[in-house]
Enzyme design. Structure first.
Site, PDB file in Angstrom:
ATOM      1  CD1 TRP A  10      -2.449  -1.602  -0.054  1.00 35.72           C
ATOM      2  CD2 TRP A  10      -2.789  -1.637   2.134  1.00 35.72           C
ATOM      3  NE1 TRP A  10      -3.611  -2.590   0.160  1.00 35.72           N
ATOM      4  CE2 TRP A  10      -3.717  -2.534   1.506  1.00 35.72           C
ATOM      5  CE3 TRP A  10      -3.271  -1.093   3.287  1.00 35.72           C
ATOM      6  CZ2 TRP A  10      -4.740  -3.269   2.193  1.00 35.72           C
ATOM      7  CZ3 TRP A  10      -4.211  -1.552   4.180  1.00 35.72           C
ATOM      8  CH2 TRP A  10      -5.052  -2.674   3.599  1.00 35.72           C
ATOM      9  CE  LYS A  11       3.775   1.155  -4.849  1.00 36.30           C
ATOM     10  NZ  LYS A  11       4.673   1.480  -6.015  1.00 36.30           N
ATOM     11  CG  HIS A  96       9.417  -1.664  -2.976  1.00 35.37           C
ATOM     12  ND1 HIS A  96       9.438  -0.408  -3.810  1.00 35.37           N
ATOM     13  CD2 HIS A  96       8.413  -2.334  -3.393  1.00 35.37           C
ATOM     14  CE1 HIS A  96       8.215  -0.596  -4.447  1.00 35.37           C
ATOM     15  NE2 HIS A  96       7.896  -1.786  -4.323  1.00 35.37           N
ATOM     16  CD  GLU A 167       7.711  -5.637  -6.834  1.00 28.99           C
ATOM     17  OE1 GLU A 167       6.496  -5.549  -6.998  1.00 28.99           O
ATOM     18  OE2 GLU A 167       8.341  -4.679  -5.962  1.00 28.99           O
ATOM     19  CB  SER A 211       1.830  -2.451 -14.072  1.00 30.01           C
ATOM     20  OG  SER A 211       2.683  -1.163 -14.018  1.00 30.01           O
TER      21      SER A 211
HETATM   22  C1  PEP Z   1       5.132  -2.327  -6.057  1.00 32.82           C
HETATM   23  O1  PEP Z   1       4.917  -1.194  -5.340  1.00 32.82           O
HETATM   24  O2  PEP Z   1       5.615  -3.352  -5.700  1.00 32.82           O
HETATM   25  C2  PEP Z   1       4.292  -2.440  -7.548  1.00 32.82           C
HETATM   26  C3  PEP Z   1       4.431  -3.692  -8.018  1.00 32.82           C
HETATM   27  O3  PEP Z   1       3.509  -1.558  -7.637  1.00 32.82           O
HETATM   28  P1  PEP Z   1       2.589  -1.447  -9.199  1.00 32.82           P
HETATM   29  O4  PEP Z   1       1.576  -2.641  -8.649  1.00 32.82           O
HETATM   30  O5  PEP Z   1       1.638  -0.060  -8.716  1.00 32.82           O
HETATM   31  O6  PEP Z   1       3.313  -1.459 -10.270  1.00 32.82           O
END
Ligand code: PEP
Length: 250
Positions: A10-11, A96, A167, A211
């Site tokens: 959720w950042k 992250h 990621e 995403s």
């Molecule tokens: C994340 O913050 O780990 C991420 C994958 O963000 P998003 O799904 O918005 O790309």
């Protein structure tokens, strides 16, 4: 077979009251589902509210977005592993891309956080991934291998607590995703590296993030190399998050 993990980052969104309101909508939409767990990473101040609201759901794990490696001291603004655990966290994100590229977190710091989490009985979710220029320069494998090297020296029991999230930085929050095939290629390389440690690489969940949305989640979750997803933007809406959580089985 590893348990599928659907993880929500959720950042810096959702205050404690907003997180409770999210769960009021999400929990009735998502029933415990065999073979999968939902991991929620709220802000530090919302950890306790989320842990309390999900206390009767053994399929939901609450985690911190960041911890410091020291047990305590003069580290203004930081959160220790013990504090996070007392607030209800059983896991934490480490490395992250926003920690690495916005806040300058190094591999060495990532490694110290992993060891502090393991000592505190919490599961580290180690995020790895290349930037666009690194991908274009053909450096994806080298970057990911370097980021994974923070696991060097861990014993098999500790390695069994690790979750890895691939990621690609260029896919986070951009609407661009790796194809499920491309992600699977990197996931295989991650498993090969983990196998070098002498543990069964399939025992360590490897998630894809970048995403992921309700419309594409199933394609990733159907790929045998992908053990789950780590989702930012699309996890902030309880309806879209419940769709992602159901997409493997619906
Ligand atoms: C994340 O913050 O780990 C991420 C994958 O963000 P998003 O799904 O918005 O790309």
């Amino acid at each position: 077979m590893t348990t599928t993990i659907l993880a929500a980052n959720w950042k810096m969104h959702l205050s404690p009251s907003e997180a409770r309101a999210f769960l009021d909508t999400f929990l009735p939409l998502y029933e415990p589902t065999s073979g999968q767990e939902v991991w929620l990473f709220p802000s530090a101040v919302a950890l306790e509210a989320v842990a309390n609201a999900t206390a009767d759901r053994t399929d939901i794990v609450v985690g911190a977005q960041n911890v410091h490696w020291e047990p305590g001291g003069a580290f203004t603004g930081e959160l220790s592993v013990t504090m996070a655990a007392e607030a209800g966290a059983r896991a934490a994100l480490v490395g992250h891309s926003e920690r690495r590229h916005v806040f300058g977190e190094t591999d060495a710091e990532t490694g110290k956080k992993i060891r502090a989490l393991l000592s505190g009985g919490m599961r580290p979710v180690l995020c790895v991934g290349e930037k666009l220029e690194e991908r274009e320069a053909g450096q994806t494998a080298a970057v990911v291998q370097r980021q994974l090297s923070v696991l060097d020296g861990l014993d098999a029991q500790s390695l069994g607590q690790i979750v890895v999230a691939y990621e690609p930085v260029w896919a986070i929050g951009t609407g661009r995703t790796a194809s499920a095939d491309d992600a699977a290629t990197v996931h295989r390389a991650i498993r090969d590296r983990i196998a070098d440690y002498g543990v069964t690489a399939t025992d360590i969940p490897v998630l894809y993030g970048g995403s992921v949305k309700p419309a594409n989640a199933r394609a990733f979750l159907q790929e045998p190399e992908i053990d789950g997803v780590l989702v930012g933007g699309a996890s902030l809406d309880p309806v879209s998050w419940s769709e992602i959580c159901r997409s493997r089985v619906d």
